[in-house]
Motif scaffolding. Structure first.
Motif, PDB file in Angstrom:
ATOM      1  N   ARG A 141       0.816  -1.227   0.000  1.00  0.00           N
ATOM      2  CA  ARG A 141       0.000   0.000   0.000  1.00  0.00           C
ATOM      3  C   ARG A 141       0.849   1.277   0.000  1.00  0.00           C
ATOM      4  N   PRO A 142       1.867   1.398   0.864  1.00  0.00           N
ATOM      5  CA  PRO A 142       2.697   2.617   0.834  1.00  0.00           C
ATOM      6  C   PRO A 142       3.444   2.785  -0.483  1.00  0.00           C
ATOM      7  N   LYS A 143       3.779   1.680  -1.136  1.00  0.00           N
ATOM      8  CA  LYS A 143       4.489   1.752  -2.418  1.00  0.00           C
ATOM      9  C   LYS A 143       3.579   2.273  -3.524  1.00  0.00           C
ATOM     10  N   VAL A 144       2.339   1.793  -3.540  1.00  0.00           N
ATOM     11  CA  VAL A 144       1.376   2.281  -4.525  1.00  0.00           C
ATOM     12  C   VAL A 144       1.065   3.755  -4.261  1.00  0.00           C
ATOM     13  N   ALA A 145       0.997   4.130  -2.996  1.00  0.00           N
ATOM     14  CA  ALA A 145       0.762   5.538  -2.636  1.00  0.00           C
ATOM     15  C   ALA A 145       1.877   6.442  -3.145  1.00  0.00           C
ATOM     16  N   LYS A 146       3.062   5.866  -3.368  1.00  0.00           N
ATOM     17  CA  LYS A 146       4.214   6.631  -3.870  1.00  0.00           C
ATOM     18  C   LYS A 146       4.444   6.412  -5.374  1.00  0.00           C
ATOM     19  N   ASN A 147       3.410   5.847  -6.039  1.00  0.00           N
ATOM     20  CA  ASN A 147       3.464   5.658  -7.502  1.00  0.00           C
ATOM     21  C   ASN A 147       4.568   4.715  -7.974  1.00  0.00           C
ATOM     22  N   LYS A 148       4.927   3.716  -7.158  1.00  0.00           N
ATOM     23  CA  LYS A 148       5.899   2.726  -7.604  1.00  0.00           C
ATOM     24  C   LYS A 148       5.326   1.973  -8.805  1.00  0.00           C
ATOM     25  N   LYS A 149       6.143   1.792  -9.830  1.00  0.00           N
ATOM     26  CA  LYS A 149       5.642   1.211 -11.078  1.00  0.00           C
ATOM     27  C   LYS A 149       5.776  -0.303 -11.145  1.00  0.00           C
ATOM     28  N   ASN A 150       6.815  -0.842 -10.517  1.00  0.00           N
ATOM     29  CA  ASN A 150       7.030  -2.296 -10.558  1.00  0.00           C
ATOM     30  C   ASN A 150       7.189  -2.824  -9.138  1.00  0.00           C
ATOM     31  N   ILE A 151       6.288  -3.706  -8.733  1.00  0.00           N
ATOM     32  CA  ILE A 151       6.263  -4.191  -7.351  1.00  0.00           C
ATOM     33  C   ILE A 151       6.155  -5.718  -7.355  1.00  0.00           C
ATOM     34  N   ASN A 152       6.988  -6.364  -6.568  1.00  0.00           N
ATOM     35  CA  ASN A 152       6.906  -7.811  -6.373  1.00  0.00           C
ATOM     36  C   ASN A 152       6.189  -8.112  -5.061  1.00  0.00           C
ATOM     37  N   VAL A 153       5.275  -9.059  -5.107  1.00  0.00           N
ATOM     38  CA  VAL A 153       4.468  -9.415  -3.941  1.00  0.00           C
ATOM     39  C   VAL A 153       4.643 -10.904  -3.680  1.00  0.00           C
ATOM     40  N   PHE A 154       4.943 -11.273  -2.430  1.00  0.00           N
ATOM     41  CA  PHE A 154       5.166 -12.667  -2.062  1.00  0.00           C
ATOM     42  C   PHE A 154       4.073 -13.122  -1.097  1.00  0.00           C
ATOM     43  N   LEU A 155       3.292 -14.114  -1.530  1.00  0.00           N
ATOM     44  CA  LEU A 155       2.120 -14.549  -0.767  1.00  0.00           C
ATOM     45  C   LEU A 155       2.158 -16.046  -0.492  1.00  0.00           C
ATOM     46  N   LYS A 156       1.698 -16.420   0.681  1.00  0.00           N
ATOM     47  CA  LYS A 156       1.488 -17.823   1.030  1.00  0.00           C
ATOM     48  C   LYS A 156       0.022 -18.003   1.373  1.00  0.00           C
ATOM     49  N   THR A 157      -0.623 -18.945   0.703  1.00  0.00           N
ATOM     50  CA  THR A 157      -2.053 -19.139   0.896  1.00  0.00           C
ATOM     51  C   THR A 157      -2.434 -20.578   0.564  1.00  0.00           C
ATOM     52  N   THR A 158      -3.618 -20.971   0.982  1.00  0.00           N
ATOM     53  CA  THR A 158      -4.140 -22.295   0.617  1.00  0.00           C
ATOM     54  C   THR A 158      -5.006 -22.214  -0.639  1.00  0.00           C
ATOM     55  N   ILE A 159      -5.140 -21.027  -1.218  1.00  0.00           N
ATOM     56  CA  ILE A 159      -5.976 -20.827  -2.401  1.00  0.00           C
ATOM     57  C   ILE A 159      -5.188 -21.210  -3.648  1.00  0.00           C
ATOM     58  N   SER A 160      -5.730 -22.107  -4.441  1.00  0.00           N
ATOM     59  CA  SER A 160      -5.005 -22.611  -5.608  1.00  0.00           C
ATOM     60  C   SER A 160      -5.216 -21.751  -6.852  1.00  0.00           C
ATOM     61  N   SER A 161      -6.272 -20.937  -6.877  1.00  0.00           N
ATOM     62  CA  SER A 161      -6.579 -20.128  -8.054  1.00  0.00           C
ATOM     63  C   SER A 161      -5.832 -18.793  -8.003  1.00  0.00           C
ATOM     64  N   PRO A 162      -4.935 -18.520  -8.951  1.00  0.00           N
ATOM     65  CA  PRO A 162      -4.220 -17.242  -8.945  1.00  0.00           C
ATOM     66  C   PRO A 162      -5.162 -16.061  -9.121  1.00  0.00           C
ATOM     67  N   GLU A 163      -6.237 -16.263  -9.874  1.00  0.00           N
ATOM     68  CA  GLU A 163      -7.212 -15.191 -10.063  1.00  0.00           C
ATOM     69  C   GLU A 163      -7.835 -14.780  -8.733  1.00  0.00           C
ATOM     70  N   LYS A 164      -8.264 -15.773  -7.955  1.00  0.00           N
ATOM     71  CA  LYS A 164      -8.883 -15.481  -6.663  1.00  0.00           C
ATOM     72  C   LYS A 164      -7.888 -14.862  -5.691  1.00  0.00           C
ATOM     73  N   VAL A 165      -6.659 -15.347  -5.733  1.00  0.00           N
ATOM     74  CA  VAL A 165      -5.625 -14.792  -4.852  1.00  0.00           C
ATOM     75  C   VAL A 165      -5.404 -13.318  -5.170  1.00  0.00           C
ATOM     76  N   TYR A 166      -5.286 -13.013  -6.463  1.00  0.00           N
ATOM     77  CA  TYR A 166      -5.030 -11.619  -6.830  1.00  0.00           C
ATOM     78  C   TYR A 166      -6.233 -10.728  -6.513  1.00  0.00           C
ATOM     79  N   GLU A 167      -7.426 -11.227  -6.726  1.00  0.00           N
ATOM     80  CA  GLU A 167      -8.632 -10.450  -6.394  1.00  0.00           C
ATOM     81  C   GLU A 167      -8.672 -10.114  -4.909  1.00  0.00           C
ATOM     82  N   LYS A 168      -8.334 -11.103  -4.075  1.00  0.00           N
ATOM     83  CA  LYS A 168      -8.316 -10.863  -2.633  1.00  0.00           C
ATOM     84  C   LYS A 168      -7.225  -9.860  -2.257  1.00  0.00           C
TER      85      LYS A 168
END
Length: 412
Positions: free
Chosen positions: A67-94
């Protein structure tokens, strides 16, 4: 007339981002839909790949980091997530929902959501089985574009502080007084950006500094100023007279009301009175998108049934039902065959469901008004799964809360 830009994220076999830029021109109904090229730079790693699990976090934690990175207009951001959700679409929506949730900060929430012009997320994931449970380790590589620059947003912040002082808003004022003064300021000072092809017309920046905007810019400015004044507000996208449009809801007392500053700016400039100020839930010619129209949204943002000027104070029927549906039942205590249930509210009934199967197949039901219940139909030396929910008739329709968490007991 009105215009609004919409954003959609679609993940198919690979994760792609399709951005829909929809414009409806004044005096001419025209839909210009621009679809950016699909990017498919996706790599699937083997589950045997070495994994630095320390940098993978929950969706909520990741959103707080980004959130702070988007607030500063960062253009390229890597996000590392651990979840039990197998659908990448659902993960990204959440993740996106968590990233742009309402925080009370005027630079976040809807203001942040509607400042993102385009996002292209690609992903890598590694499934791992840990203690018999499958987890998915996702790395999203997200490319962002924004409507306004960081320098422009800083100018907006400075200008809004000046505007609040100029129109005389103070902490002692009621929400009604604050909303009315902000509404009047925008109606007096912002004109509709007819025939503009510039993206800047979709922003609060254009409304403030060029004094022209389309509905997205009007509604974003309304949101931004009111958030700075501590007035709860949302930006609502949908349709008006069959065309894409955006407006706001604002909270006065216990109730939310509709306001359409775009339409009323036009009314004001033509010498008419306000016709779309603090309207109840039955907002003529305005239809929300589905995710702003379901019981979850209404439960969080309950609407007034009547217009503010009517003097009648009552939640709309849909809001009453939604407020009940989102209540959370909880089994407080189990001792032997006796249950203590969390009281939801007065004059409700409870359905207790029990079964020897986890999925409650062939379950038995008990209907009661009590929160302290003795279970008489349980057999000895058997394990039972138990849950409950509340029900109530509201305006002639039976409404249910969600089920409580499942509990299990062993009858001895």
């Amino acid at each position: 007339m009105k215009r609004i830009k919409l954003k959609m994220m679609t993940l198919l076999l690979v994760l792609t981002m399709i951005y829909s830029n929809v414009m409806v021109m004044a005096n001419e109904k025209r839909d210009d839909i621009k679809i950016l090229p699909i990017k498919e730079n996706v790599k699937l790693l083997s589950s045997d790949t070495e994994l630095d699990t320390g940098k993978y976090v929950t969706i909520e934690q990741a959103a707080n980091q980004v959130r702070p990175k988007v607030a500063k207009n960062k253009k390229n951001i890597n996000v590392f997530l651990k979840t039990t959700i197998s659908s990448p679409e659902k993960v990204y929506e959440k993740f996106k929902s968590e990233l742009t949730k309402e925080t009370g900060n005027s630079s976040e929430g809807d203001y942040m959501y509607w400042n993102i012009k385009q996002e292209v997320p690609n992903y890598i994931y590694i499934p791992r089985t840990e203690k018999g449970k499958t987890f998915y380790y996702y790395e999203f590589q997200i490319s962002y574009e924004y409507y306004t620059t960081l320098a422009q947003r800083k100018r907006i912040d400075k200008k809004i502080r000046s505007v609040i002082k100029e129109i005389g808003i103070s902490e002692r004022m009621s929400n009604y007084q604050k909303v009315k003064r902000v509404y009047e300021f925008i109606c007096r000072n912002v004109q509709y950006a007819y025939n503009s092809e510039s993206d800047i017309a979709f922003t609060a920046y254009s409304a403030l500094f060029y004094k022209k905007a389309v509905c997205q810019g009007y509604a974003q400015l309304m949101y931004k100023i009111l958030r700075e004044c501590d007035v709860p507000v949302r930006l609502i996208p949908g349709y008006a007279n069959g065309e894409l449009h955006g407006w706001n809801i604002v909270k006065i007392g216990k109730y939310f009301y509709n306001v359409d500053v775009t339409w009323d700016a036009g009314n004001y400039q033509k010498g008419y009175g306000y016709k779309n100020f603090l309207k109840g839930d039955n907002f003529s010619n305005h239809i929300r998108f589905d995710n702003y129209n379901d019981y979850i949204f209404y439960g969080k943002y309950p609407m007034a049934r009547y217009d503010y000027k009517s003097g009648k104070k009552q939640f709309s029927i849909k809001s009453k039902r939604a407020k009940f549906k989102i209540k959370s039942p909880k089994i407080i205590k189990i001792k032997g065959n006796r249950l203590v249930l969390k009281k939801i509210e007065n004059d409700v009934k409870y359905t207790i469901q029990f079964s020897t199967e986890r999925n409650f197949k062939n379950a038995h039901n008990i209907l009661t008004k009590r929160t302290k219940v003795k279970m008489l139909k349980l057999k000895k030396n058997k394990k039972y799964f138990i849950r409950y929910r509340a029900l109530k008739k509201i305006q002639g329709k039976t409404v249910y809360t969600k089920w409580s968490d499942r509990k299990d007991i062993l009858v001895s």
